[in-house]
Design an enzyme around this catalytic site. Structure first.
Site, PDB file in Angstrom:
ATOM      1  N   PRO A   1       0.971  -1.078   0.050  1.00 53.59           N
ATOM      2  CA  PRO A   1      -0.077   0.011  -0.060  1.00 53.59           C
ATOM      3  C   PRO A   1       0.822   1.240   0.144  1.00 53.59           C
ATOM      4  CG  PRO A   1      -0.490  -1.577   1.783  1.00 53.59           C
ATOM      5  CD  PRO A   1       0.491  -2.127   1.174  1.00 53.59           C
ATOM      6  N   GLU A   2       0.761   1.948  -0.945  1.00 55.37           N
ATOM      7  CA  GLU A   2       1.347   3.305  -1.216  1.00 55.37           C
ATOM      8  C   GLU A   2       0.356   4.300  -0.662  1.00 55.37           C
ATOM      9  OE1 GLU A   2       3.703   3.469  -4.953  1.00 55.37           O
ATOM     10  OE2 GLU A   2       3.985   1.827  -4.913  1.00 55.37           O
TER      11      GLU A   2
END
Length: 267
Positions: A2-3
């Site tokens: 997850p960015e």
DNA sequence: ATCTCAACCTGGATGC
DNA sequence: TGCATCCAGGTTGAGA
């Protein structure tokens, strides 16, 4: 992991928990919890005031204490519903009044840390974070790029410089800006810095609109996939023709990370 | 100041 | 079918 767009999507999905008190916790993998495995229990009985985000870090605000959650490469936070079983690799469960919150993490690189409000400004990871990549003022972005002789790939991945970008969004932004990942930041002209800034903002904005990129494991707070992977132009597409000039996309390890780019369009 | 590499983990894809 | 190898959204720290 997850960015920024994925973490922000999750943050918004978990909004229904705000106002609820934490009732009990289940910890199946104690090493993910800091500063000690029992720390989570000290949050029980406290009401969640709000959920904030800085870069890829989530902050669950319980007033005098906060819970910091970093999802690492494969962490997920999924809101439980009646009749829905926990996702695979669920390691921690936070039981709120109306619903359980599942923390699942296949590769176990994520962490959950309880910090007092007083300690927060001195928390090593939190304190080191640069300005959030989404919405950083242009002047600030310009200053941080100009100040470094490092290569663009390394600089944009560095959370101390700018927080929130990861491997996917760096490659996608550099392609859209037409900049080579190994260009020294200092060598950019003002116009090129402007192009990069606009590319980063546009990529993040659109990815957030599509609820993130699901390349492999990522799911949002409802356990569902995002859709921005359908608009990836280079990430994961080594050897395929460049969408702009048809030259086969190059692949190379830069700053320790697999990097895909067009050797012709990106200079 | 900057770079490279190993380490922390599990599992899917690929190749023989 | 089985086994070995490589690779993967992140971060940190050691050593060059």
């Amino acid at each position: 992991m997850p960015e920024l767009p994925e973490v922000e999507t999750i943050r918004r999905d978990l909004a229904p928990l705000v106002g609820q008190s934490l009732q009990r916790v289940t910890v199946k993998l104690p090493k993910l919890v800091r500063p000690r495995p029992g720390a989570l229990r000290t949050l029980c009985g406290h009401v969640l005031q709000e959920i904030a985000r800085r870069g890829k870090l989530l902050l669950f605000d319980f007033r005098e204490k906060l819970l910091l959650v970093h999802l690492g490469l494969t962490g997920a936070l999924v809101l439980g519903e009646d009749g829905v079983s926990p996702p695979p690799h669920t390691q921690v469960i936070l039981h709120f009044e109306k619903a359980p919150l599942f923390y699942a993490d296949l590769r176990q690189f994520g962490w959950l840390e309880v910090v007092s409000r007083e300690e927060l400004p001195r928390h090593p990871f939190y304190a080191s974070l640069g300005p959030d990549a989404l919405g950083i003022p242009y002047e600030e972005f310009f200053r941080r790029l100009k100040a470094s002789g490092r290569r663009l790939k390394a600089l944009l991945l560095d959370q101390k410089v700018l927080s929130g970008l990861g491997n996917i969004y760096v490659d996608e932004s550099l392609f859209r800006a037409g900049l080579h990942p190994e260009r020294p930041a200092r060598s950019l002209s003002p116009e090129e810095i402007r192009r990069l800034y606009e590319a980063v903002q546009e990529v993040l904005r659109r990815a957030l609109e599509l609820r993130g990129s699901s390349v492999r494991d990522y799911v949002d707070g409802r356990g569902e996939s995002g859709a921005f992977q359908e608009e990836h132009l280079v990430y994961g597409k080594r050897g395929q023709p460049c969408p702009r000039c048809r030259t086969p996309l190059a692949y190379k390890v830069v700053a320790g990370r697999g990097t895909t780019f067009c050797p012709r369009c990106q200079r």
